[in-house]
Scaffold this motif. Structure first.
Motif, short mmCIF file in Angstrom:
data_model
loop_
_atom_site.label_atom_id
_atom_site.label_comp_id
_atom_site.label_asym_id
_atom_site.label_seq_id
_atom_site.Cartn_x
_atom_site.Cartn_y
_atom_site.Cartn_z
N ALA A 57 0.84 -1.20 0.00
CA ALA A 57 0.00 0.00 0.00
C ALA A 57 0.88 1.25 0.00
O ALA A 57 1.86 1.33 0.75
N PHE A 58 0.54 2.22 -0.86
CA PHE A 58 1.28 3.47 -0.97
C PHE A 58 0.31 4.64 -0.89
O PHE A 58 -0.79 4.57 -1.45
N THR A 59 0.74 5.70 -0.21
CA THR A 59 -0.07 6.90 -0.10
C THR A 59 0.68 8.07 -0.74
O THR A 59 1.87 8.30 -0.45
N TYR A 60 -0.02 8.81 -1.60
CA TYR A 60 0.58 9.94 -2.29
C TYR A 60 -0.30 11.17 -2.13
O TYR A 60 -1.54 11.06 -2.09
N THR A 61 0.35 12.32 -2.06
CA THR A 61 -0.40 13.57 -2.04
C THR A 61 -0.78 13.95 -3.46
O THR A 61 -0.17 13.48 -4.43
N TYR A 62 -1.77 14.80 -3.57
CA TYR A 62 -2.22 15.23 -4.89
C TYR A 62 -1.10 15.96 -5.63
O TYR A 62 -1.04 15.94 -6.87
N ASP A 63 -0.20 16.62 -4.91
CA ASP A 63 0.91 17.34 -5.55
C ASP A 63 1.88 16.39 -6.24
O ASP A 63 2.61 16.80 -7.16
N GLU A 64 1.90 15.10 -5.79
CA GLU A 64 2.82 14.12 -6.38
C GLU A 64 2.22 13.43 -7.61
O GLU A 64 2.93 12.76 -8.36
N ILE A 65 0.91 13.59 -7.81
CA ILE A 65 0.19 12.82 -8.83
C ILE A 65 -0.01 13.66 -10.08
O ILE A 65 -0.50 14.80 -10.02
N ASP A 66 0.36 13.08 -11.21
CA ASP A 66 0.13 13.75 -12.49
C ASP A 66 -1.29 13.49 -12.98
O ASP A 66 -2.02 14.40 -13.35
N ARG A 67 -1.69 12.21 -12.98
CA ARG A 67 -3.05 11.88 -13.41
C ARG A 67 -3.43 10.48 -12.90
O ARG A 67 -2.55 9.69 -12.53
N LEU A 68 -4.73 10.21 -12.94
CA LEU A 68 -5.27 8.92 -12.51
C LEU A 68 -6.11 8.35 -13.64
O LEU A 68 -6.96 9.04 -14.20
N GLU A 69 -5.86 7.08 -13.98
CA GLU A 69 -6.63 6.40 -15.03
C GLU A 69 -7.07 5.03 -14.54
O GLU A 69 -6.62 4.54 -13.50
N LYS A 70 -7.95 4.40 -15.33
CA LYS A 70 -8.39 3.03 -15.07
C LYS A 70 -8.18 2.22 -16.33
O LYS A 70 -8.29 2.73 -17.44
N GLU A 71 -7.88 0.94 -16.15
CA GLU A 71 -7.78 0.04 -17.29
C GLU A 71 -8.57 -1.23 -17.00
O GLU A 71 -8.64 -1.69 -15.86
N LYS A 72 -9.16 -1.77 -18.05
CA LYS A 72 -9.96 -2.98 -17.91
C LYS A 72 -9.05 -4.19 -17.83
O LYS A 72 -8.11 -4.34 -18.61
N LEU A 73 -9.35 -5.07 -16.88
CA LEU A 73 -8.56 -6.29 -16.71
C LEU A 73 -9.14 -7.41 -17.56
O LEU A 73 -10.35 -7.55 -17.68
N ASN A 74 -8.27 -8.22 -18.12
CA ASN A 74 -8.68 -9.42 -18.82
C ASN A 74 -8.36 -10.63 -17.94
O ASN A 74 -7.24 -11.12 -17.92
N LYS A 75 -9.37 -11.08 -17.19
CA LYS A 75 -9.19 -12.24 -16.33
C LYS A 75 -9.77 -13.51 -16.95
O LYS A 75 -9.75 -14.56 -16.34
N GLY A 76 -10.31 -13.37 -18.15
CA GLY A 76 -10.95 -14.51 -18.78
C GLY A 76 -9.97 -15.35 -19.57
O GLY A 76 -8.76 -15.21 -19.49
N LEU A 77 -10.53 -16.25 -20.39
CA LEU A 77 -9.72 -17.16 -21.19
C LEU A 77 -9.13 -16.44 -22.40
O LEU A 77 -9.77 -15.58 -23.00
N LYS A 78 -7.91 -16.80 -22.76
CA LYS A 78 -7.26 -16.18 -23.90
C LYS A 78 -7.67 -16.89 -25.19
O LYS A 78 -8.05 -18.05 -25.21
N ALA A 79 -7.55 -16.13 -26.30
CA ALA A 79 -7.89 -16.68 -27.61
C ALA A 79 -6.91 -17.76 -28.01
O ALA A 79 -5.74 -17.76 -27.61
N ASP A 185 -4.53 -19.29 -18.16
CA ASP A 185 -4.97 -18.48 -19.28
C ASP A 185 -5.73 -19.29 -20.33
O ASP A 185 -6.56 -18.74 -21.05
N LYS A 186 -5.46 -20.59 -20.42
CA LYS A 186 -6.09 -21.40 -21.46
C LYS A 186 -6.81 -22.63 -20.93
O LYS A 186 -7.27 -23.47 -21.71
N SER A 187 -6.93 -22.78 -19.63
CA SER A 187 -7.60 -23.97 -19.08
C SER A 187 -8.64 -23.57 -18.05
O SER A 187 -8.53 -22.53 -17.40
N ALA A 188 -9.66 -24.43 -17.90
CA ALA A 188 -10.74 -24.12 -16.97
C ALA A 188 -11.56 -25.38 -16.70
O ALA A 188 -11.61 -26.30 -17.52
N PHE A 189 -12.21 -25.40 -15.54
CA PHE A 189 -13.22 -26.40 -15.22
C PHE A 189 -14.59 -25.84 -15.60
O PHE A 189 -14.81 -24.63 -15.56
#
Length: 221
Positions: A57-79, A185-189
């Motif tokens: 865990a890390f804590t940063y002040t707003y003065d240290e942060i340039d920007r905040l973004e989100k990215e979608k995770l791929n937790k499913g099966l790969k092609a 990534d390629k196997s599942a029950f």
């Protein structure tokens, strides 16, 4: 038909309860560092605490942060190319009683959600010592791009009688719903329930379609 409608209703409810989009937060710091993880605390105008992917865990002040973004995770099966193997038990098989099934499908996983393939299997009716061999197209849809995902699949093809010189039996339709549990990534029950409709070309009355309730356990790799 009532069983098919019930399966569709259960599938819809499962999707509504399970559907979720998985995102990861990305902090871009003014010193050039990039931190990926989940924001656990945010004090507007003061600090942001983020738990990184490695658990720190890390804590940063707003003065240290340039920007905040989100990215979608791929937790499913790969092609890629994929094989499915499953065992099943079919109850109330109409003309021949209960049966045990084995299926093998060679498929193409196009993305985390959709696969299409060609399958073949066996249906052993132990009460009358019958062995049927269905060959079919297999369509499968995972509803959630995650480690756990409800799925729906359908097999459509034709069945042959292995103990009668592989003579034709009739059309097979096999819808199923269940849960996919990803192990890599390629196997599942896969744990499923469904119905299977088997027509009999040599029967010309109201008993020419057998409907079964099935439970299956499968593994893809």
């Amino acid at each position: 038909m009532k069983r098919l409608l019930t399966l569709c209703t259960v599938a819809l409810c499962t999707v509504i309860l399970s559907a979720q989009v998985n995102y990861r937060d990305i902090l871009y710091l003014k010193n050039g560092s990039i931190i990926r993880g989940i924001i656990t605390e945010q004090i507007p105008g003061q600090t942001i605490t983020i738990k990184s992917d490695d658990g720190n865990a890390f804590t940063y002040t707003y003065d240290e942060i340039d920007r905040l973004e989100k990215e979608k995770l791929n937790k499913g099966l790969k092609a890629g190319n994929k094989s499915f193997a499953s065992l099943g038990y079919h109850m109330n098989s109409g003309n021949y009683g209960h049966n045990l099934s084995f299926d093998f499908v060679q498929a193409r996983q196009f993305n985390p959600f959709f696969s299409f393939g060609l399958g073949a299997g066996t249906r052993y009716y132990h009460d009358v010592s019958k062995l049927h061999v269905p060959v079919y197209l297999d369509f499968r849809v995972n509803f959630v791009n995650n480690i756990f995902s409800p799925y729906i699949s359908t097999g459509y093809g034709y069945t042959f009688d292995a103990k009668n010189n592989f003579s034709g039996v009739g059309i097979l339709i096999s819808p199923e719903i269940g849960l996919t549990i990803k192990t890599s990534d390629k196997s599942a029950f896969h744990f499923g329930i469904g119905t299977e409709y088997q027509s009999f070309d040599d029967i010309y009355d109201d008993n020419n379609i057998s409907e079964t309730l099935k439970v299956t356990l499968g593994f893809s790799f």
